[in-house]
Scaffold this motif. Structure first.
Motif, mmCIF file in Angstrom:
data_model
loop_
_atom_site.group_PDB
_atom_site.id
_atom_site.type_symbol
_atom_site.label_atom_id
_atom_site.label_comp_id
_atom_site.label_asym_id
_atom_site.label_seq_id
_atom_site.Cartn_x
_atom_site.Cartn_y
_atom_site.Cartn_z
ATOM 1 N N ARG A 176 -4.520 9.278 -0.878
ATOM 2 C CA ARG A 176 -5.579 9.697 0.048
ATOM 3 C C ARG A 176 -5.471 11.196 0.345
ATOM 4 O O ARG A 176 -6.475 11.912 0.393
ATOM 5 N N LEU A 177 -4.237 11.669 0.536
ATOM 6 C CA LEU A 177 -4.046 13.107 0.759
ATOM 7 C C LEU A 177 -4.453 13.889 -0.482
ATOM 8 O O LEU A 177 -5.083 14.950 -0.389
ATOM 9 N N GLY A 179 -1.146 3.822 6.362
ATOM 10 C CA GLY A 179 -2.321 4.696 6.399
ATOM 11 C C GLY A 179 -1.954 6.125 6.772
ATOM 12 O O GLY A 179 -0.781 6.477 6.924
ATOM 13 N N LEU A 180 -2.995 6.907 6.911
ATOM 14 C CA LEU A 180 -2.825 8.340 7.120
ATOM 15 C C LEU A 180 -3.178 8.692 8.560
ATOM 16 O O LEU A 180 -4.216 8.286 9.070
ATOM 17 N N VAL A 181 -2.279 9.460 9.201
ATOM 18 C CA VAL A 181 -2.547 9.955 10.552
ATOM 19 C C VAL A 181 -3.064 11.387 10.458
ATOM 20 O O VAL A 181 -2.433 12.245 9.820
ATOM 21 N N MET A 182 -4.229 11.616 11.051
ATOM 22 C CA MET A 182 -4.780 12.975 11.124
ATOM 23 C C MET A 182 -5.187 13.199 12.568
ATOM 24 O O MET A 182 -6.078 12.510 13.074
ATOM 25 N N ASN A 220 0.826 -1.208 0.000
ATOM 26 C CA ASN A 220 0.000 0.000 0.000
ATOM 27 C C ASN A 220 0.861 1.259 0.000
ATOM 28 O O ASN A 220 0.493 2.276 0.578
ATOM 29 N N GLU A 260 -6.040 6.121 9.839
ATOM 30 C CA GLU A 260 -7.022 5.623 8.874
ATOM 31 C C GLU A 260 -6.380 4.509 8.058
ATOM 32 O O GLU A 260 -5.301 4.670 7.500
ATOM 33 N N LYS A 318 0.442 16.930 3.106
ATOM 34 C CA LYS A 318 -0.325 17.255 4.310
ATOM 35 C C LYS A 318 -0.178 18.728 4.677
ATOM 36 O O LYS A 318 -1.115 19.330 5.201
ATOM 37 N N MET A 372 -8.097 14.447 -0.608
ATOM 38 C CA MET A 372 -8.580 15.558 0.232
ATOM 39 C C MET A 372 -8.302 16.903 -0.441
ATOM 40 O O MET A 372 -9.106 17.827 -0.353
ATOM 41 N N ALA A 419 -0.768 4.504 -0.964
ATOM 42 C CA ALA A 419 -2.099 4.774 -0.408
ATOM 43 C C ALA A 419 -2.192 6.154 0.229
ATOM 44 O O ALA A 419 -3.140 6.898 0.013
ATOM 45 N N ARG A 420 -1.177 6.488 1.014
ATOM 46 C CA ARG A 420 -1.259 7.715 1.787
ATOM 47 C C ARG A 420 -1.242 8.954 0.881
ATOM 48 O O ARG A 420 -2.027 9.883 1.069
ATOM 49 N N ARG A 479 5.516 17.813 1.353
ATOM 50 C CA ARG A 479 4.463 17.106 2.077
ATOM 51 C C ARG A 479 3.079 17.628 1.696
ATOM 52 O O ARG A 479 2.755 18.782 1.927
ATOM 53 N N GLU A 522 6.254 14.182 12.917
ATOM 54 C CA GLU A 522 5.070 14.544 13.696
ATOM 55 C C GLU A 522 3.814 14.211 12.909
ATOM 56 O O GLU A 522 3.778 14.365 11.684
ATOM 57 N N GLU A 523 2.800 13.770 13.620
ATOM 58 C CA GLU A 523 1.534 13.356 13.008
ATOM 59 C C GLU A 523 1.790 12.315 11.917
ATOM 60 O O GLU A 523 1.403 12.455 10.758
ATOM 61 N N ASP A 524 2.516 11.264 12.321
ATOM 62 C CA ASP A 524 2.820 10.197 11.348
ATOM 63 C C ASP A 524 2.973 8.871 12.085
ATOM 64 O O ASP A 524 2.820 8.798 13.309
ATOM 65 N N VAL A 525 3.272 7.835 11.317
ATOM 66 C CA VAL A 525 3.291 6.474 11.852
ATOM 67 C C VAL A 525 4.359 5.677 11.113
ATOM 68 O O VAL A 525 4.628 5.948 9.944
ATOM 69 N N ALA A 547 0.460 1.132 9.146
ATOM 70 C CA ALA A 547 1.537 2.096 8.974
ATOM 71 C C ALA A 547 1.564 2.690 7.562
ATOM 72 O O ALA A 547 2.210 3.704 7.332
#
Lengths: 413, 104
Positions: free
Chosen positions: A383-384, B55-58, A376, B63, A408, A387, A379-380, A406, B15-18, B53
């Motif tokens: 997904r971002l 996935g997305l961290v918010m 995956n 998620e 995000k 959004m 995936a991230r 980034r 930060e804000e991650d996994v 891991a």
């Protein structure tokens, strides 16, 4: 026969219908909820049917969304194996195949889609389509070591089945009439990778050649191609797309336009009848109200949830961006948005062969993202991107290509 | 029983991650929150055994990359369909720039 008061009635017990039924209860609705399904099973997830249900253990079972017991505990009347034959809008009721009649307060059509039939293929136990869990079980039996399977159609179902058949040790030839696989909705740079994966895994891929005939006897299927070739196999699976189940809606006089035509709140031309999931076409706000119909798991789920809220009077518009994934061997591709809305593409490499394409409109707005990579790994980012598409973001084109830029941080802006 | 295992350097996680951390035959997800705290959960989504891991961290939500099932990674609580079974969480401590999990 007098109609039974069935309260909120949902026709179709797939992902969309089942999620809607559950959401009515989660939304606090105390009245009657009736979920009508055509299959004998409890509501189950369809994505595994082309994947794990094919390749998993010897006794696959459907991945259940809600069991008979859970539905009963929630006082959701689940009528399994009960095809609906008609909607009587004047009487506000639906008629079941066994003659029963259910009156509704509001009606949700979540009838899904069914496989498009290949007109020239005869009916034969050796020629299969995939829609239901029972279809998947039957197909598994055809995909055993040494058996030869032809797959007609290089879309997601055909390709996922090809990968599953190879995993099970069958010999696979895949026939696609277009000059490349996944032509609809997937950029060429991504389909090239998928094509190579299949070729590398021993799938013979035949492109750009029409099928002129399909013949089957009780042992073999013979497919004749326009270039004179004939491909013989023990069985054939046809995956050439799906058509929305609109028969009930059309017969009841509801507007149909490549699916039951609904507005942004998922209301059909009769405001007490909603439609959601694969069976409906709806306006996508993010692309200026372009009418689309999606065949994707998340769309089915989200529209089911929204339909339930709107049956209870929420009056919300559907505002999601299309998003889906597909597993192909050890790789997954993820796509957000509709790539054909883009005019330019920016590529971002993520390492290990993974990359994401960002599709931009002529005004620089991000309209889609398509990625493929091991596991995956994309995936991230996708997904971002989804959004950002929803926010109609206009990211800097040069920086988009850089993996340390980034996405995000753009969301926070 | 409950031993502390070194998982990674504190600065390996944004930060804000996994990130994913495998130990023996187990897999974990180790998180750094937006307010710079560290957390750990089981590594696989309870819905379909997908590595979280990716996935997305918010904020305090992870998620799942496949089905968008959501969990609060601080508590393990499932927060949205199709996820309905909570994640196990594990104590975390940070010492001298290293992140340790107590995985018992």
């Amino acid at each position: 026969m007098t109609a039974v008061d069935a309260g909120m009635v949902i026709v179709g017990a797939g992902e969309c219908g089942a999620r809607a039924a559950l959401a009515l209860r989660e939304g606090g609705y105390q009245g009657r909820v009736t979920l009508v399904g055509g299959e004998p099973h409890p509501p189950y997830e369809r994505p595994p049917l082309s994947k794990d249900a094919m390749t998993g253990d010897d006794q696959p079972s459907p991945r259940v969304i809600a069991s008979f017991e859970q539905l009963a505990d929630l006082r959701i009347a689940f009528l399994a194996g009960s095809p609906v034959t008609a909607i009587d809008r004047e009487a506000r009721s639906v008629v079941l195949a066994d003659g029963r009649s259910l009156s509704y307060e509001r009606l949700l059509l979540a009838t899904g889609s069914s496989p498009r039939r290949l007109a020239i293929a005869p009916a034969s136990p050796r020629i299969a389509y995939l829609r239901t869990f029972d279809d998947a079980l039957a197909l598994r039996e055809q995909m055993t070591p040494g058996r030869r399977v032809t797959i007609v159609g290089g879309g997601f179902i055909g390709l996922e089945l090809a990968a599953s058949a190879r995993r099970r040790g069958a010999e696979v030839t895949l026939i696609e009439a277009q000059e490349r696989i996944l032509k609809r909705g997937v950029p060429e740079a991504v389909t090239e990778i998928v094509h190579k994966l299949h070729a590398g895994n021993g799938v013979e891929v035949v492109l750009g050649i029409a099928i002129v005939s399909v013949e089957a006897d009780n042992a073999r299927v013979r497919i004749a191609l326009a270039d004179g070739r004939a491909i013989e196999a023990d069985s054939t699976v046809i995956g050439i797309g799906a058509i929305p189940e609109t028969g009930l809606a059309a017969a009841a006089g509801l507007a149909v336009d490549n699916g039951v035509a609904v507005d942004a709140r998922l209301r059909s031309s009769d405001p007490d009848i909603l439609a959601a999931g694969d069976c409906c076409s709806f306006p996508l706000a993010v692309y200026g109200g372009r009418r689309v119909r999606l065949e994707a798991w998340r769309n089915a789920q989200e529209q089911g949830l929204l339909a339930a809220r709107n049956m209870l009077g929420a009056g919300e518009n559907y505002a999601s961006v299309p998003w889906f994934w597909s597993d192909q061997y050890e790789m997954s591709l993820h796509i957000a948005g509709l790539a054909d809305e883009g005019v330019t593409t920016v590529r971002r490499d993520l390492g290990n062969g993974a990359f994401v394409l960002f599709h931009l409109a002529d005004d620089g707005r991000l309209v889609a993202a398509s990625g493929i990579g091991p596991g995956n790994s994309v995936a991230r980012e996708v997904r971002l991107a989804e959004m950002l598409i929803a926010r109609r973001a206009m990211p800097d084109r040069a920086r988009l290509a850089l993996s340390d830029y980034r996405l995000k941080s753009l969301l926070a802006a | 029983m409950s031993e502390w295992i070194e998982a990674c350097s504190a600065d390996e996680i944004d930060e804000e991650d996994v990130i994913r951390f495998d130990h023996g035959n187990r897999t974990f997800a180790v998180y750094r929150s937006p307010d710079n705290e560290y957390f750990a959960t089981d590594g696989l989504c309870t819905h379909e055994r997908v590595h979280l891991a990716d996935g997305l961290v918010m904020d305090d939500i992870i998620e799942c990359p496949k089905h968008n099932g959501r969990f609060n990674y601080k508590t393990g609580a499932a927060r949205g369909a199709p996820a309905c079974v909570n994640l196990s969480t594990y104590p975390v401590r940070v010492e001298a720039g290293k992140v340790y999990l107590q995985i018992g």
